[in-house]
Enzyme design. Structure first.
Site, mmCIF file in Angstrom:
data_model
loop_
_atom_site.group_PDB
_atom_site.id
_atom_site.type_symbol
_atom_site.label_atom_id
_atom_site.label_comp_id
_atom_site.label_asym_id
_atom_site.label_seq_id
_atom_site.Cartn_x
_atom_site.Cartn_y
_atom_site.Cartn_z
ATOM 1 N N GLU A 1 16.630 -21.985 -25.988
ATOM 2 C CA GLU A 1 15.773 -22.043 -24.735
ATOM 3 C C GLU A 1 14.771 -23.118 -24.985
ATOM 4 O O GLU A 1 13.719 -23.049 -25.826
ATOM 5 C CB GLU A 1 15.091 -20.764 -24.207
ATOM 6 C CG GLU A 1 14.564 -20.866 -22.921
ATOM 7 C CD GLU A 1 13.296 -21.215 -22.703
ATOM 8 O OE1 GLU A 1 12.839 -22.282 -22.431
ATOM 9 O OE2 GLU A 1 12.363 -20.319 -22.993
ATOM 10 N N CYS B 1 7.372 -23.395 -20.415
ATOM 11 C CA CYS B 1 8.339 -24.303 -20.208
ATOM 12 C C CYS B 1 9.038 -24.351 -18.712
ATOM 13 O O CYS B 1 9.762 -25.535 -18.792
ATOM 14 C CB CYS B 1 9.382 -23.721 -21.148
ATOM 15 S SG CYS B 1 9.906 -22.099 -20.942
ATOM 16 N N GLU C 1 7.549 -34.014 -21.273
ATOM 17 C CA GLU C 1 7.035 -32.930 -21.186
ATOM 18 C C GLU C 1 5.601 -32.912 -21.329
ATOM 19 O O GLU C 1 5.225 -33.499 -22.608
ATOM 20 C CB GLU C 1 7.597 -31.748 -21.732
ATOM 21 C CG GLU C 1 7.161 -30.209 -21.256
ATOM 22 C CD GLU C 1 8.224 -29.223 -21.819
ATOM 23 O OE1 GLU C 1 8.173 -28.130 -21.143
ATOM 24 O OE2 GLU C 1 8.775 -29.525 -22.980
#
Length: 513
Positions: free
Chosen positions: A284, A318, A414
């Site tokens: 993940e 996330c 990100e």
């Protein structure tokens, strides 16, 4: 029971936080019962020291709150061996027996939720309200997988021949290495471990160096719940020893499976290490979530979703929205209402303060990355409408940027911080092109009142998770995972347990018709 104030018997000394509430200028103490404040590794049902220790810091104050055993390759190998020995007996437990033990663990987490939340707040900086929410979320995976343990079904397949029967059996893969991040120091463990133990696997957990206390508290409660020795092991280590410990967990032949949550770059390194022994892997990894608001959207609903999906945990999740795309017809109205909402709802401070909604970033490096993105955006023409500054330590003001363009860093990588960049778009096709122009695809969000448009866009979005008129998505009943370079496999839901199972085909021949 008296408070536990560490590193000695005093409270943490205050620091001066320019722009923060006066209440911040006082002492903060970690008041947690001693059994839950563990600092040694947990291997084979025993608490074990290491040759050295490393400090755990409160990111809000920079003060040391504990010193934890700094495990190395030898300790990691010992934990893997313990898990391997325990696997031979744990896999023989009936599904009902495993279910009962996981449920006991869930009950203990619920009983101690206040103290577990305090640990999260002090080691990660998360506001107490959010920490309590994480514990509820974390415990829910133990509850969910305690139920899923009894629903691991195989298949009887119609045979093409009359003298044989075909069976497909599901069996646990073996020892699983669990490597988890600091932003959800409890939930990222239970989401993986709940599934693994329910399936009949045993585990070795390596928590993030910033937040080992939550993992060790989970080990204490697992022990109290009666989880057998060697089934659940925790090996904390410092940043310096992480590569060598990670290498053991990803290359030891006794390990059958690795599950990792963290950056895409680190995930690629772990996959390469695991490849030599062809281990089963779940990843993940990073996200870069688009948040699309169309002209037909309910603007108040969209603003509420933006606040929830961006500023939870100070933007350090996330699935946080990272790229805000707002259609021209409602752009100005959206920006006005969003700015007002930020003014009214966001409060910086220590996570233990009841009014705090925004804690610090996890460390100075995280704050520097956020400031670099803000500076880059401004240098390319963006306007800072709210925030934009770093305060003392790793506190960064919640920041709203307008006039954002696709060439800015905040739209290319990100952020993992409280920066909300808003880009204006004109057409549905333009928005989708921008949203999908990324090599990662974990979560995405869209707001519209046009059902046909919603269906077109949600199908076209290249993400593993889509929020439709909703900014908070995570629940144990649903899958969690991404596409592209956001990872492999799924966690949670009925599919999460499959990541820890192998399918064995059995051909039962020699039968008389």
């Amino acid at each position: 029971m008296s408070p536990v104030c560490v590193p000695t018997t005093r409270c943490f000394l205050p620091r001066v936080f320019p722009g923060l509430p006066p209440a911040m200028q006082r002492c903060f103490s970690l008041d947690v019962p001693a059994p839950l404040l563990r600092t040694q590794s947990y291997v084979d049902g025993r608490w074990l020291p290491a040759a050295s220790v490393f400090p755990v810091l409160d990111p809000a104050t920079g003060r040391e709150i504990a010193r934890v055993a700094d495990c190395g390759p030898a300790e990691a190998r010992r934990a893997v061996e313990a898990a391997y020995r325990a696997f031979s007996s744990w896999k023989q437990f009936t599904a009902k027996e495993r279910s009962i033990l996981l449920r006991k663990w869930f009950d203990l987490m619920t009983l101690h939720k206040e103290d577990l939340a305090k640990l999260i707040t002090f080691e990660s900086g998360k506001p107490m309200k959010e920490s309590l929410g994480e514990i509820t979320y974390s415990a829910s995976f133990l509850e969910w997988f305690s139920e899923e343990a009894r629903r691991v079904y195989g298949d009887i397949v119609p045979s093409p021949a009359k003298d044989r029967k075909i069976f497909l059996l599901k069996q646990p893969v073996g020892v699983a290495s669990i490597i988890t991040p600091w932003n959800f120091p409890s939930a990222m463990i239970t989401r993986k471990v709940g599934a693994a133990l329910a399936a009949g696997c045993t585990v070795v957990v390596k928590p993030a160096e910033d937040t080992p206390l939550s993992a060790l508290a989970l080990a204490e409660l697992a022990d109290q719940a009666g989880i057998p020795a060697g089934v659940f092991n925790v090996v904390p280590c410092s940043k310096e020893k992480t590569p060598s410990v990670g290498q053991i967990l990803c290359t030891d032949p006794l390990v059958a499976k690795i599950s990792f949550t963290g950056s895409t770059a680190t995930g690629k390194v772990l996959l390469k290490m695991a490849a030599d022994t062809v281990k089963k892997a779940s990843m993940e990894l990073g996200g870069h979530a688009p948040f699309i608001v169309f002209d037909s959207a309910d603007v108040d609903m969209a603003v509420g979703g933006a606040m929830a999906s961006k500023f939870r945990n100070s933007g350090q999740t996330c699935v946080c929205s990272n790229r805000f795309l707002v259609q021209s017809g409602i752009y100005d109205r959206f920006m006005d209402k969003l700015g007002r909402a930020m003014d009214a709802e966001l409060r910086l401070g220590h996570g233990s303060e009841p009014d705090t909604t925004q804690g610090p970033l996890i460390n100075a490096r995280a704050a520097e990355k956020v400031l670099h993105q803000i500076s880059d955006a401004v240098s390319r023409g963006a306007k800072v409408l709210r925030g934009g500054k770093r305060l003392d330590g790793s506190f960064v003001e919640p920041t709203l940027l307008s006039d954002v363009t696709t060439d800015m860093l905040c739209l290319q990588e990100e952020t993992f911080g409280p920066v909300l960049p808003v880009l204006r778009f004109n057409s549905e096709e333009e928005a989708l092109a921008i949203a999908n122009a990324s090599n990662v695809g974990l979560a995405g969000y869209l707001y519209s009142q046009d059902v046909s448009q919603l269906w077109r866009v949600l199908e076209a979005m290249e993400t593993g998770i889509v929020g439709v008129n909703e900014g908070l998505l995570s629940t144990p009943e649903a899958t969690f995972g991404g596409v592209k370079q956001s990872g492999l496999g799924r966690e949670g839901s009925k599919y999460g347990i499959e990541e820890y199972l192998e399918v064995k085909y059995v051909c039962f021949g020699g039968l008389k018709p």
